[in-house]
Design a protein around this motif. Sequence first.
Motif, PDB file in Angstrom:
ATOM      1  N   LEU A  55      41.356  33.907  42.125  1.00 16.03           N
ATOM      2  CA  LEU A  55      40.845  33.818  40.760  1.00 16.03           C
ATOM      3  C   LEU A  55      40.794  35.201  40.107  1.00 16.03           C
ATOM      4  CD1 LEU A  55      39.574  32.174  38.479  1.00 16.03           C
ATOM      5  CD2 LEU A  55      37.351  32.503  39.573  1.00 16.03           C
ATOM      6  N   ALA A  56      40.343  36.213  40.862  1.00 14.58           N
ATOM      7  CA  ALA A  56      40.269  37.570  40.326  1.00 14.58           C
ATOM      8  C   ALA A  56      41.657  38.087  39.957  1.00 14.58           C
ATOM      9  CB  ALA A  56      39.608  38.501  41.343  1.00 14.58           C
ATOM     10  N   ILE A  57      42.637  37.830  40.823  1.00 12.05           N
ATOM     11  CA  ILE A  57      44.013  38.274  40.558  1.00 12.05           C
ATOM     12  C   ILE A  57      44.563  37.586  39.311  1.00 12.05           C
ATOM     13  CG2 ILE A  57      46.380  38.248  41.417  1.00 12.05           C
ATOM     14  CD1 ILE A  57      45.218  38.561  44.241  1.00 12.05           C
ATOM     15  N   LEU A  58      44.327  36.271  39.195  1.00 16.51           N
ATOM     16  CA  LEU A  58      44.827  35.524  38.043  1.00 16.51           C
ATOM     17  C   LEU A  58      44.197  36.019  36.742  1.00 16.51           C
ATOM     18  CD1 LEU A  58      44.920  31.857  39.426  1.00 16.51           C
ATOM     19  CD2 LEU A  58      46.861  33.342  38.912  1.00 16.51           C
ATOM     20  N   CYS A  59      42.896  36.318  36.796  1.00 15.74           N
ATOM     21  CA  CYS A  59      42.217  36.817  35.602  1.00 15.74           C
ATOM     22  C   CYS A  59      42.791  38.159  35.160  1.00 15.74           C
ATOM     23  CB  CYS A  59      40.717  36.950  35.869  1.00 15.74           C
ATOM     24  SG  CYS A  59      39.844  35.366  35.955  1.00 15.74           S
ATOM     25  N   VAL A  60      43.077  39.022  36.122  1.00 17.48           N
ATOM     26  CA  VAL A  60      43.667  40.322  35.797  1.00 17.48           C
ATOM     27  C   VAL A  60      45.060  40.156  35.201  1.00 17.48           C
ATOM     28  CG1 VAL A  60      44.522  42.489  36.761  1.00 17.48           C
ATOM     29  CG2 VAL A  60      42.317  41.581  37.504  1.00 17.48           C
ATOM     30  N   LEU A  61      45.855  39.268  35.776  1.00 11.28           N
ATOM     31  CA  LEU A  61      47.206  39.036  35.285  1.00 11.28           C
ATOM     32  C   LEU A  61      47.210  38.368  33.918  1.00 11.28           C
ATOM     33  CD1 LEU A  61      49.028  37.829  38.531  1.00 11.28           C
ATOM     34  CD2 LEU A  61      49.182  40.071  37.440  1.00 11.28           C
ATOM     35  N   CYS A  62      46.167  37.588  33.630  1.00 14.13           N
ATOM     36  CA  CYS A  62      46.115  36.871  32.360  1.00 14.13           C
ATOM     37  C   CYS A  62      45.946  37.803  31.166  1.00 14.13           C
ATOM     38  CB  CYS A  62      44.966  35.856  32.372  1.00 14.13           C
ATOM     39  SG  CYS A  62      45.443  34.254  33.047  1.00 14.13           S
ATOM     40  N   ILE A  63      45.329  38.960  31.387  1.00 17.99           N
ATOM     41  CA  ILE A  63      45.077  39.873  30.271  1.00 17.99           C
ATOM     42  C   ILE A  63      46.380  40.364  29.645  1.00 17.99           C
ATOM     43  CG2 ILE A  63      44.082  42.098  29.613  1.00 17.99           C
ATOM     44  CD1 ILE A  63      41.920  41.603  31.742  1.00 17.99           C
ATOM     45  N   PRO A  64      47.314  40.965  30.418  1.00 17.86           N
ATOM     46  CA  PRO A  64      48.574  41.377  29.792  1.00 17.86           C
ATOM     47  C   PRO A  64      49.411  40.192  29.313  1.00 17.86           C
ATOM     48  CG  PRO A  64      48.667  41.678  32.175  1.00 17.86           C
ATOM     49  CD  PRO A  64      47.251  41.376  31.836  1.00 17.86           C
ATOM     50  N   ALA A  65      49.332  39.059  30.047  1.00 17.82           N
ATOM     51  CA  ALA A  65      50.090  37.881  29.623  1.00 17.82           C
ATOM     52  C   ALA A  65      49.603  37.384  28.265  1.00 17.82           C
ATOM     53  CB  ALA A  65      49.953  36.773  30.676  1.00 17.82           C
ATOM     54  N   TYR A  66      48.280  37.353  28.083  1.00 14.85           N
ATOM     55  CA  TYR A  66      47.711  36.901  26.811  1.00 14.85           C
ATOM     56  C   TYR A  66      48.107  37.846  25.682  1.00 14.85           C
ATOM     57  CZ  TYR A  66      44.245  35.383  23.387  1.00 14.85           C
ATOM     58  OH  TYR A  66      43.638  34.926  22.245  1.00 14.85           O
ATOM     59  N   LEU A  67      48.087  39.159  25.944  1.00 14.09           N
ATOM     60  CA  LEU A  67      48.461  40.136  24.924  1.00 14.09           C
ATOM     61  C   LEU A  67      49.929  39.982  24.525  1.00 14.09           C
ATOM     62  CD1 LEU A  67      46.579  43.302  26.211  1.00 14.09           C
ATOM     63  CD2 LEU A  67      45.983  41.857  24.260  1.00 14.09           C
TER      64      LEU A  67
END
Length: 208
Positions: free
Chosen positions: A78-90
């Motif tokens: 979950l922590a890894i996915l949350c970190v990856l989601c930030i640049p993906a969302y941007l």
Amino acid sequence: MNTDTELPERIQQGADGKYRWTYKLHMLKTSSIISEVFWALLITCLITWFIVFCLLLFSGEMSWEQFFASLGMIVLVLAILCVLCIPAYLIVAAMYGWYYIIRFTMDEDGITHEQLPRQMKKAQTLGCIVAVVGLLAKRPTTAGSGMLAASHSQLYSRFTHVKSVKAKRRQHLIRVNETLTRNMIYVCDEDYDFVYDYISSRCKKARK
């Protein structure tokens, strides 16, 4: 059908009796979309952990060490996915021009949340890229999610199926939730009370 430039920002009632409006949502100034992504990731991780837990339990090999190991694994994922989601969302927000423009159509039976055609084309492109990457990586679930994203352009909520209606006035948001779907209805300040009263009065089974 109206083009993107012809759509009203304030509510207008058409000759067919339906109410229509659009809302321009700044993707970097709202927390609602980001929170939806977080909850989706959390639910996915919890479901995965539950499956792992059940497999260990039914195998007869369950121990406290294995239990905490499986829980720790899900927290890490979950922590890894949350970190990856930030640049993906941007990246997605930049492709959309930092705004998510939504068209709403509302009548006595329900309300439709629909992406505008020009943004739908970008969403289809992103979905197709995800699908191709999934196929090349031999990950059918990734490919499937990409194809679903490429084909999905709207969400309809039938009032008789709605379980809860939640007002989030500061965010210009009305949450219309069914058992398996969560529709987000955005409306300007001037029309907020009208839309909320219209929806809530027709959702007889919903919690307010």
